[in-house]
Design a protein around this motif. Structure first.
Motif, PDB file in Angstrom:
ATOM      1  N   THR A   1      -0.819   4.708   0.901  1.00 31.70           N
ATOM      2  CA  THR A   1      -0.970   5.024   2.329  1.00 31.70           C
ATOM      3  C   THR A   1       0.388   5.381   2.933  1.00 31.70           C
ATOM      4  O   THR A   1       0.518   6.334   3.711  1.00 31.70           O
TER       5      THR A   1
ATOM      6  N   GLU B   1       0.990   9.021   4.517  1.00 32.82           N
ATOM      7  CA  GLU B   1       1.299   9.174   5.949  1.00 32.82           C
ATOM      8  C   GLU B   1       2.706   9.719   6.189  1.00 32.82           C
ATOM      9  O   GLU B   1       3.222   9.666   7.298  1.00 32.82           O
TER      10      GLU B   1
ATOM     11  N   ASP C   1       0.839  -1.196   0.000  1.00 29.51           N
ATOM     12  CA  ASP C   1       0.000   0.000   0.000  1.00 29.51           C
ATOM     13  C   ASP C   1       0.883   1.259   0.000  1.00 29.51           C
ATOM     14  O   ASP C   1       0.982   1.983   0.988  1.00 29.51           O
TER      15      ASP C   1
END
Ligand SMILES: C[S@@+](CC[C@H](N)C(=O)[O-])C[C@H]1O[C@@H](n2cnc3c(N)ncnc32)[C@H](O)[C@@H]1O
Length: 288
Positions: free
Chosen positions: A30, A34, A27
């Motif tokens: 993400t 982040e 992922d």
């Protein structure tokens, strides 16, 4: 333009493999959203501070590094010959909401067009498996100098040509690369992301596509380090640093590599140190 047909074949080979590579990246959206950064410390050290800089990322592939550069504050334009890679990079940008411009082009065409159009950048960057796709280093270096602002910086990090001399089991198997000698790989660009077992997937390794076989052959060009440095100097860049590293980041080119923290690969015990990567930092002088 030299070897355009071979570069177009390389485009097909890259288009065929990009989906397999990206299927292993976990992922990544993400991870980036982040605040994760896919870059290694070597290129970050050579790049320096990027806040507020315009940056052209040549041969940007699927854009993970490009978006990391954007996260570090640069206004990034990523360029790659592969339609699939540029499409994936655009999707990643949308999914992360990290803005960057992605342009599909052969870098030889793009550098010419960008210079003609008056586009100028503070930084030009390229890394990890890039020089081997270039049949003409002089045109490449001159093209980079032409799109850099005076005082602008070029940073390259790539696998060392000395590593090309060994087969996968550390036997001295090939001559040191030189002259841009072309090499046909019938098997095309392979799934080295899968083979690197997590070394190239900072967001975590996903099984993804298994047993990938590339129906499209590719052509590599074999250059020595001296030829790269000479081309950059001849193109109007002043070399600030040439670094050689006795390890390689991420990719598992060889059997029995030992992995140190930070996805740094070193040879097995009993294999004397050889340079496996190099980095170059150069600046455009104001004389052009
Ligand atoms: C090994 S990848 C570079 C990895 C990249 N640094 C990254 O962040 O993943 C090499 C890239 O060069 C691109 N490429 C090969 N020949 C090219 C050319 N003539 N012009 C532009 N891109 C090219 C390929 O499509 C591929 O994405």
């Amino acid at each position: 333009m030299i070897h355009r047909n071979l570069r177009e074949q390389n485009r097909r080979s890259w288009n065929a493999v990009v989906g397999a590579h990206d299927s292993h990246r976990g992922d990544l959206a993400t991870f980036l959203r982040e605040g994760g950064i896919t870059l290694f410390p070597e290129e970050r050290a050579l790049l320096g501070k990027l806040e507020g800089k315009t940056l052209a990322h040549l041969q940007c592939n699927s854009g993970g590094d490009s978006l990391s550069l954007a996260r570090l504050g640069a206004a990034v334009t990523g360029v790659d010959i592969s339609d699939k890679a540029i499409a994936a990079a655009g999707e990643l940008s949308a999914r992360t909401s990290i803005p960057a411009l992605f342009e599909r082009a052969d870098i030889y065409d793009w550098l010419k067009e960008a210079a003609r159009g008056g586009r100028r950048f503070d930084v030009v960057f390229s890394s990890y498996g890039v020089i081997c796709w270039l049949p003409d280093l002089e045109a490449w270096a001159e093209g980079i100098a032409a799109v850099l602002k005076p005082g602008g910086r070029f940073v390259l990090v790539d696998f060392h040509p000395v590593a090309e001399m060994f087969d996968g089991h550390w036997n001295h198997a090939r001559a040191y690369p030189s002259g841009g000698e072309s090499l046909l790989l019938d098997e095309g660009v392979g799934d080295y992301v899968a083979e690197s077992e997590g070394g190239l997937t900072p967001a975590g390794f996903a099984g993804g596509v298994r047993g990938f076989e590339n129906p499209e052959p590719c052509h590599l060009f074999r250059w020595g380090l001296g030829e790269v440095v000479t081309a950059l100097g001849g193109g109007g860049l002043r070399i600030l640093a040439v670094k050689e590293y006795p390890y390689s980041n991420g990719e598992r080119h060889f059997a029995d590599l030992r992995e140190l923290p930070g996805r740094r690969m070193i040879p097995p015990k009993g294999v004397p140190a050889v340079p496996l990567m190099y980095g170059i930092c150069a600046t455009r002088t104001g004389r052009r």
